[in-house]
Every structure is written in structure tokens, then in C-alpha cells.
Design an enzyme around this catalytic site. Structure first.
Site, PDB file in Angstrom:
ATOM      1  N   CYS A  33       4.048   8.809   4.939  1.00  0.00           N
ATOM      2  CA  CYS A  33       4.660   7.478   4.885  1.00  0.00           C
ATOM      3  C   CYS A  33       3.682   6.442   5.419  1.00  0.00           C
ATOM      4  O   CYS A  33       2.820   6.750   6.238  1.00  0.00           O
ATOM      5  CB  CYS A  33       5.914   7.436   5.739  1.00  0.00           C
ATOM      6  SG  CYS A  33       7.147   8.647   5.297  1.00  0.00           S
ATOM      7  N   THR A  34       3.859   5.231   4.975  1.00  0.00           N
ATOM      8  CA  THR A  34       3.140   4.105   5.552  1.00  0.00           C
ATOM      9  C   THR A  34       4.141   2.977   5.758  1.00  0.00           C
ATOM     10  O   THR A  34       4.833   2.595   4.817  1.00  0.00           O
ATOM     11  CB  THR A  34       2.007   3.623   4.623  1.00  0.00           C
ATOM     12  OG1 THR A  34       1.131   4.723   4.348  1.00  0.00           O
ATOM     13  CG2 THR A  34       1.213   2.488   5.267  1.00  0.00           C
ATOM     14  N   ARG A  66      -4.764   7.498   5.491  1.00  0.00           N
ATOM     15  CA  ARG A  66      -4.205   6.358   4.736  1.00  0.00           C
ATOM     16  C   ARG A  66      -4.269   5.091   5.565  1.00  0.00           C
ATOM     17  O   ARG A  66      -4.135   3.983   5.055  1.00  0.00           O
ATOM     18  CB  ARG A  66      -2.745   6.652   4.356  1.00  0.00           C
ATOM     19  CG  ARG A  66      -2.608   7.676   3.234  1.00  0.00           C
ATOM     20  CD  ARG A  66      -1.229   8.285   3.188  1.00  0.00           C
ATOM     21  NE  ARG A  66      -1.063   9.252   4.253  1.00  0.00           N
ATOM     22  CZ  ARG A  66      -0.088   9.224   5.150  1.00  0.00           C
ATOM     23  NH1 ARG A  66       0.824   8.278   5.126  1.00  0.00           N
ATOM     24  NH2 ARG A  66      -0.014  10.139   6.100  1.00  0.00           N
TER      25      ARG A  66
END
Lengths: 253, 121
Positions: A1-2, A191
Site C-alpha cells: 500500500c501507499t 515504492r
């Protein structure tokens, strides 16, 4: 997730997230996709939770899942949750629960309770940082006033860190993936660096839900585990969600 | 550049969503908190029943791949329903309502709802 909470030059707060799920839960060799991720996408729904015919909060959810991972209490705060992996993980909390030690809270039930009951950013922050949990987690919280945005890093019992927006340090956004922000991410799963590069390139003057969508559309922030992207604007009560795909070439996570 | 994680230049002009990375808009539903918990999700689950059953089937297949005897799913179906009684209100009642409307065994709906705690290791 971001997940990211950002404040623009005028003091407006925006919150956005990519929900990634399904790692190592079956790989479809033919289509080069994660099997569970593909099955989760059709379950994504936006829900307007109403009481006495008035919106209490809104969320992006999976049908059949009663807890919350992404939500907004319009005009008050926004909240997302990212997975935090730990050897002292949720399975220990579940075991304790089964054995009768039930003083902890299930993560997604806590986020739902906070969205439903907390009436301010500060109250939400207190509940998310102080309530004992069954599993570690990152809570990403945005408020409705300048400087109100933070990442709460949780172990099952403690708040390990609260990382906040800070104008004096030039910190106009906080961005969380799935690693403690004070440590380097796993080198094959970074990420954070590309996401921060894109945030910095966008600049505070140009940040908006639209440009946050650009950041979250950049690979590998967008990857084969990404099921949806949600954009939120606390001041207007906006919550928009979009199903995502990541055609090759694309990182598997 | 092609080695994982594949990294590209920062995207611009992606909004409004379109193109190959956009798979569709998300449908809105209303959940009325004035309703009894067991009834709240009925409309959502009625619409998404087939998708929920398909997702649960994938989890069953995965569980059976790990434990081919089927014993893992037996435990989920027989023992996890007992857990629902210990979950806090109104979540326990909402989960029961979802199982009733979808026809998915209660234990498997419970498993879906505690996925996060199960997979944080």
C-alpha cells in the site's frame, strides 16, 4: 500500500492511497497476475454510512468486509491504514484472543469505530495511537486544519512513533508504504523513493487530488497488487475511488 | 530499469482516470446505521454475492493447496463460527448478516474479516 497526506500552499489537506493486497496468495502464470488481487477488485465498493439520513462517514471498502481500511469523516478527518509486517504479528493477537485475553482491538474494527465515533482529528489520533491492537499497523490520518497530518506507527501494544506534517521543517506531506519511515525499505520493494520523488517533483503549490492520482499511477507505486486508488479532500468531503490495473511491464509488488 | 521494482518516470495528466491502468469506477452504496446490524449490508451483499463467493472460493482453493486433506477449511468452517460470538458488537452481527445473505459459510466470512490479523507476519 501507499498512503499520503499532503497540504497545499493554501492550507488545504488532501489524502490519497493505493490499496495493495494479495502478495504470495496465488500467482496466475498465464495472465501474470495475483489471483486474490484479481478477485478482490470486483468487491470494491464505496459506502456512504448514514445515520438519521445524514452522512456520518464514507469509505472505500470490500463487500463482505465490515472493518475499514480507507475512509473520510467529511470536514473532520481522513483515515487510511497500511499493513505493517512484524514477527510479533496478528496471529499472536488472535491466539491471545482465542485464549480469552480480549483487551486488544481488531485493527479494522478500530478504524471503523474511529470513523464512526471520533469527532475531531485529535480524538482520532488519540484513539489510533493509544488503543491496544491485535496486530501492528500504520495509521495515516489527515485533519481539517493546517499541519494536521500524521503517520502513526503501531506495534500491537504501543505507539512507536507519530510522524507529523511540519512546516518549520518543510514537511508538507507524509507518505507511508509498508516500512517504518525511519528505516530503509526493503531494496526489492522500494515504492517510497519513487513516490517521494514524484511528490517533490509535483511541488506543494501544485498538489491536489488530481496530481496525487498521478503520483499513485506511477510504477512501482502502482503495481500488480494495487486493487484501487482513493482520493479524499477533507474540506469538501470528497471521496473518489478507481479500480486499477497494471499492465506489463509492471512490478509484481 | 526492468528489474523489479520496475520504475518509470513520474506520471502526469492521468486524471481523469482513463487508459490501461484504469479498470473502472467504483459503485456507491448506502449503509444505514439506524438499521439492525444484521440488515445493514443486505443491499451490498445481494449485488456482490457472486463476486464474494468467487473470492472465497479462491481462498478455499489456496487453503486446500496448502493442506490437501481439506482439514484447514474444516477448521475454518467448524471452529471460526465460534469466534464470531466473541467479536465486538455490532461487527459480530454484521458478519452474521453477511453470511446469511451471501450463503457463504459463517466461518469463511469471519476469516475474510480477520484476514489482516492473519497475514501481518
Amino acid at each position: 500500500c501507499t498512503s499520503v497526506v499532503a497540504e497545499d500552499s493554501k492550507g488545504s489537506l488532501f489524502h490519497a492511497r493505493n490499496l495493495d493486497f494479495g502478495l504470495f496468495m496465488g500467482w496466475d502464470v498465464k495472465n501474470k497476475t495475483w489471483i486474490v488481487t484479481e478477485k478482490l477488485r470486483p468487491l470494491v465498493v464505496n459506502v456512504d454510512f448514514r445515520r438519521n439520513n445524514q452522512t456520518v462517514f464514507k469509505s472505500t471498502n470490500f463487500a463482505g468486509y465490515v472493518g475499514m481500511l480507507t475512509g473520510i469523516r467529511p470536514h473532520v478527518f481522513t483515515l487510511t491504514m497500511n499493513e505493517r509486517f512484524s514477527l510479533d504479528g496478528g496471529y499472536i493477537g488472535i491466539l491471545e484472543w482465542i485464549l480469552g485475553q480480549r483487551d486488544g482491538m481488531w485493527m479494522s474494527f478500530l478504524t471503523r469505530s474511529v470513523l464512526e465515533n471520533a469527532t475531531s482529528y485529535e480524538e482520532a489520533k488519540k484513539l489510533l495511537s493509544q488503543t491496544k491492537l491485535l496486530a501492528p499497523a500504520y495509521f495515516i490520518l489527515g485533519g481539517n486544519q493546517t499541519g494536521q497530518g500524521c503517520v502513526i506507527t503501531r506495534s500491537r501494544t504501543l505507539s512507536l512513533d507519530i510522524w507529523e506534517l511540519d512546516h518549520s521543517l518543510g514537511r508538507w506531506y507524509v507518505l507511508e508504504t509498508n516500512y517504518d519511515h525511519w528505516k530503509e525499505p526493503l531494496f526489492v520493494d522500494d515504492r517510497r523513493t519513487p513516490a517521494m520523488k514524484c511528490m517533490n517533483q509535483t511541488t506543494q503549490a501544485n498538489i491536489s487530488p488530481k496530481t496525487l492520482y498521478d503520483v499513485l499511477s506511477t510504477k512501482p507505486v502502482l503495481n500488480k497488487l494495487t486493487t484501487y486508488t482513493t482520493l479524499m479532500d477533507v474540506s469538501t468531503g470528497l471521496l473518489e475511488a478507481y479500480l486499477r490495473d497494471c499492465p506489463d511491464p509492471c512490478s509484481p509488488w | 530499469h526492468l528489474a523489479p521494482p520496475f520504475t518509470e518516470e513520474c506520471r502526469t495528466g492521468m486524471y481523469p482516470p482513463k487508459g490501461p491502468t484504469f479498470k473502472g469506477a467504483v459503485t456507491w452504496y448506502t449503509v444505514d446505521l439506524n438499521l439492525p446490524p444484521s440488515k445493514r449490508w443486505a443491499a451490498v451483499i445481494s449485488d456482490k454475492k457472486a463476486e464474494l463467493v468467487a473470492m472465497i472460493q479462491v481462498i478455499r482453493d489456496l487453503a486446500n493447496a496448502f493442506v490437501p486433506s481439506g482439514k484447514l477449511i474444516d477448521i475454518v468452517d467448524k471452529d471460526l463460527p465460534l469466534l464470531v460470538d466473541t467479536l465486538p458488537y455490532p461487527f459480530n452481527e454484521e458478519i452474521r448478516g453477511i453470511a446469511a445473505v451471501s450463503g457463504v459459510p459463517l466461518g469463511e466470512v469471519v476469516l475474510f474479516n480477520i484476514f489482516y490479523e492473519v497475514f501481518t507476519v
